[in-house]
Design an enzyme around this catalytic site. Structure first.
Site, short mmCIF file in Angstrom:
data_model
loop_
_atom_site.label_atom_id
_atom_site.label_comp_id
_atom_site.label_asym_id
_atom_site.label_seq_id
_atom_site.Cartn_x
_atom_site.Cartn_y
_atom_site.Cartn_z
N LYS A 22 0.83 -1.21 0.00
CA LYS A 22 0.00 0.00 0.00
C LYS A 22 0.86 1.26 0.00
CE LYS A 22 -1.91 1.67 4.08
NZ LYS A 22 -1.63 3.11 4.22
N ASN A 23 1.84 1.31 0.90
CA ASN A 23 2.58 2.55 1.08
C ASN A 23 3.55 2.85 -0.06
OD1 ASN A 23 1.15 2.95 3.37
ND2 ASN A 23 2.83 2.51 4.80
N CYS A 116 -5.74 13.18 12.99
CA CYS A 116 -5.83 11.79 12.59
C CYS A 116 -5.87 10.96 13.86
CB CYS A 116 -4.61 11.51 11.72
SG CYS A 116 -4.06 9.86 11.65
N ARG A 121 -0.01 14.60 13.39
CA ARG A 121 0.52 14.44 12.04
C ARG A 121 0.54 15.71 11.17
NH1 ARG A 121 -1.52 8.76 9.68
NH2 ARG A 121 0.43 8.83 8.52
N ASP A 304 3.83 0.63 12.28
CA ASP A 304 2.61 0.03 11.74
C ASP A 304 2.40 -1.42 12.17
OD1 ASP A 304 2.04 2.41 10.53
OD2 ASP A 304 2.47 1.78 8.48
N ARG A 396 -9.05 -0.26 4.20
CA ARG A 396 -8.09 0.71 3.67
C ARG A 396 -6.75 0.06 3.37
NH1 ARG A 396 -7.37 6.05 6.87
NH2 ARG A 396 -5.90 6.13 5.15
C1 UD1 Z 1 3.98 6.80 6.36
C2 UD1 Z 1 3.08 5.60 6.19
C3 UD1 Z 1 2.51 5.17 7.53
C4 UD1 Z 1 3.63 4.94 8.52
C5 UD1 Z 1 4.56 6.14 8.59
C6 UD1 Z 1 5.77 5.91 9.47
C7 UD1 Z 1 2.17 5.97 3.98
C8 UD1 Z 1 0.97 6.23 3.14
N1 UD1 Z 1 1.99 5.96 5.30
O1 UD1 Z 1 3.18 7.87 6.84
O2 UD1 Z 1 1.78 3.96 7.32
O3 UD1 Z 1 3.06 4.73 9.81
O4 UD1 Z 1 5.03 6.48 7.28
O5 UD1 Z 1 6.46 4.78 9.10
O6 UD1 Z 1 3.25 5.73 3.48
N2 UD1 Z 1 5.71 14.54 10.92
C9 UD1 Z 1 5.77 15.88 11.26
N3 UD1 Z 1 5.81 16.80 10.24
C10 UD1 Z 1 5.79 16.42 8.91
C11 UD1 Z 1 5.72 15.06 8.59
C12 UD1 Z 1 5.68 14.12 9.62
O7 UD1 Z 1 5.81 16.25 12.44
O8 UD1 Z 1 5.83 17.30 8.05
C13 UD1 Z 1 5.65 13.53 12.01
C14 UD1 Z 1 4.32 12.76 11.99
O9 UD1 Z 1 3.34 13.47 12.70
C15 UD1 Z 1 4.70 11.46 12.64
C16 UD1 Z 1 6.16 11.25 12.19
O10 UD1 Z 1 6.63 12.53 11.76
O11 UD1 Z 1 4.65 11.59 14.02
C17 UD1 Z 1 6.34 10.26 11.06
O12 UD1 Z 1 5.55 10.63 9.97
P1 UD1 Z 1 5.90 10.24 8.47
O13 UD1 Z 1 7.14 9.41 8.44
O14 UD1 Z 1 5.85 11.47 7.65
O15 UD1 Z 1 4.66 9.31 8.10
P2 UD1 Z 1 3.73 9.37 6.83
O16 UD1 Z 1 4.53 9.58 5.61
O17 UD1 Z 1 2.58 10.26 7.10
#
Ligand code: UD1
Length: 415
Positions: A22-23, A116, A121, A304, A396
């Site tokens: 998925k990711n 979320c 996030r 995850d 999902r």
């Molecule tokens: C992706 C995955 C999700 C997984 C996560 C971490 C997808 C669609 N989803 O989510 O399943 O759990 O990686 O392995 O690929 N953060 C900030 N600011 C930002 C971006 C992130 O503070 O601009 C924080 C988030 O709130 C979170 C952490 O960083 O606490 C990790 O987030 P991130 O690695 O960005 O996860 P996603 O890409 O949203």
């Protein structure tokens, strides 16, 4: 999905086919926006998040056909510039179109994702990085407006190895003028998928899988064809299901190295695992030891899989201590597991789990995708009939969850 009924206590035995990741696929779909023509993606899971991304691409004017796990994306000379609120609110990963649209059109309008279930996030790392590439960004009326007559390569240092920010910036920098270096990037296998797909499209990117990615901007991209890697989180969920039920299952295809942290933990608690190429076989007696761990960015233990592993530890011999370091609120399933007899104490991001002899059935409610997976696993191992109320979360991320579980002997059905 509605309500799922599980009669627990069946050992899982047999073979499970693992779907595409998925990711990875969601990001490849976003990347396809950058090249006019038809891109083709194989091994695409039939899950709600893919359907939501299809809806978003169609809103942007992309022609989509999805048959037999193959997606054909016909991207025109013109694409829309807005990811509307009604789609972004369904799926946060919609924000991954921001980098591609900005790179291709010089502008993008993307609804700000809201809060979320698993934490706040924010997307500040995405926005800061795009600004460093020369984009002018403003937030108004719940939308991000990004504009740049041309993006310019830059040196970017991420505050945290965010998966989504790494991918959005990689995609944007692909069509920027000059060279971009992004440091402290996420190293997840899905990032390598995005690099490979973009390079097939004509991009010049290297370093994915390490903590620095270098991108030499190119003038344009062409469509590409790609087969998605197996979903390591789906596979991990099924391994834990087999471990908890005293089962013996073979999963295929998987990439063992993508699952190294889970495999190490399963071996540590006393589960037998054999790996043969892209196949993994797990054998369990249903009893295993408690273990301590924390979630971390890859190659650490995946956040995850933390809820599912917690469900497993709820019936382990002894006390486990686990810490969630990625999200601020990943413990929504804990109160539901407690209703099934689990003994879990949570203090801030740390959970202490005292294993019990067995879980008992209850009616439980799913709050998010991986919380739902944890409750399914608890139901499979519990005594009696568990009813899981799920408002579409499991759909999902798990392709044919009930059919796959039934095929290995689970007594599981949709009510
Ligand atoms: C992706 C995955 C999700 C997984 C996560 C971490 C997808 C669609 N989803 O989510 O399943 O759990 O990686 O392995 O690929 N953060 C900030 N600011 C930002 C971006 C992130 O503070 O601009 C924080 C988030 O709130 C979170 C952490 O960083 O606490 C990790 O987030 P991130 O690695 O960005 O996860 P996603 O890409 O949203």
């Amino acid at each position: 999905m509605g309500k799922i009924r599980i009669e627990g206590g069946r050992q899982l035995e047999g073979h499970i086919s693992i779907s595409g990741a998925k990711n990875a696929v969601l990001k490849l779909m976003a990347a396809a926006l950058m090249a006019p023509g038809e891109s083709v993606i194989h091994n695409v899971p039939k899950i709600q998040d893919v359907y939501t991304m299809i809806e978003l691409l169609r809103t942007l004017g992309v022609g989509v056909s999805f048959t037999d796990h193959t997606l054909r994306l016909s991207v025109g000379e013109e694409v829309g510039e807005e990811a509307p609120h009604e789609v972004v609110r369904k799926m946060r990963a919609s924000i991954q179109v921001m980098g591609p649209l900005l790179a291709r059109l010089g502008r993008a309008r993307v609804s700000l994702p809201g809060g979320c279930a698993i934490g706040e996030r924010p997307i500040d790392f995405h926005i800061k990085g795009l600004a460093q590439l020369g984009a002018k960004i403003k937030e108004e009326h719940g939308y991000i407006y990004a504009e740049a007559s041309s993006l310019i390569g830059a040196d970017i240092q991420l505050d945290y190895p965010s998966v989504g920010a790494t991918e959005n910036l990689m995609m944007a920098a692909t069509l920027a003028k000059g060279t971009t270096q992004i440091r402290n990037v996420a190293r997840e296998p899905e990032i390598i998928e995005v690099q490979n797909f973009l390079n097939q499209m004509g991009a010049r990117i290297r370093g994915a899988g390490t903590d620095v990615i270098r991108i030499e901007g190119v003038d344009g991209l062409s469509p590409a064809e790609h087969t998605v890697i197996p979903d390591r989180i789906e596979a991990g969920t099924y391994l834990i299901a087999a471990a908890m039920t005293g089962g013996r299952v073979t999963l295929e295809p998987i990439i063992p190295q993508h699952m190294a942290s889970l495999i190490a933990k399963l071996r540590e608690i006393g589960i037998k695992i054999a790996i043969d190429g892209n196949r993994i076989c797990l054998q369990s007696t249903g009893r295993y030891r408690a273990v301590n761990f924390q979630s971390l960015p890859y190659p650490g233990f995946p956040t995850d899989l933390l809820p599912q592993t917690m469900a497993m530890m709820a019936v382990a011999d002894g006390i486990s201590v686990m810490k969630e370091t990625v999200y601020s609120n990943r413990y929504k399933h804990v109160s539901e597991l407690r209703r099934m007899g689990a003994n879990i104490l949570v203090a801030d991001r740390t959970a202490v789990v005292q294993g019990v002899e067995h879980l008992t059935s209850a009616e439980v409610v799913v709050s998010d995708l991986r919380a739902g997976a944890a409750l399914v696993l608890a139901g499979l191992a519990a005594q009696g009939v568990t009813i899981i109320e799920d408002d579409g979360h499991l759909d999902r991320g798990y392709d044919s969850l009930i059919a796959k579980m039934r095929a290995v002997g689970a007594d599981m059905s949709l009510l």
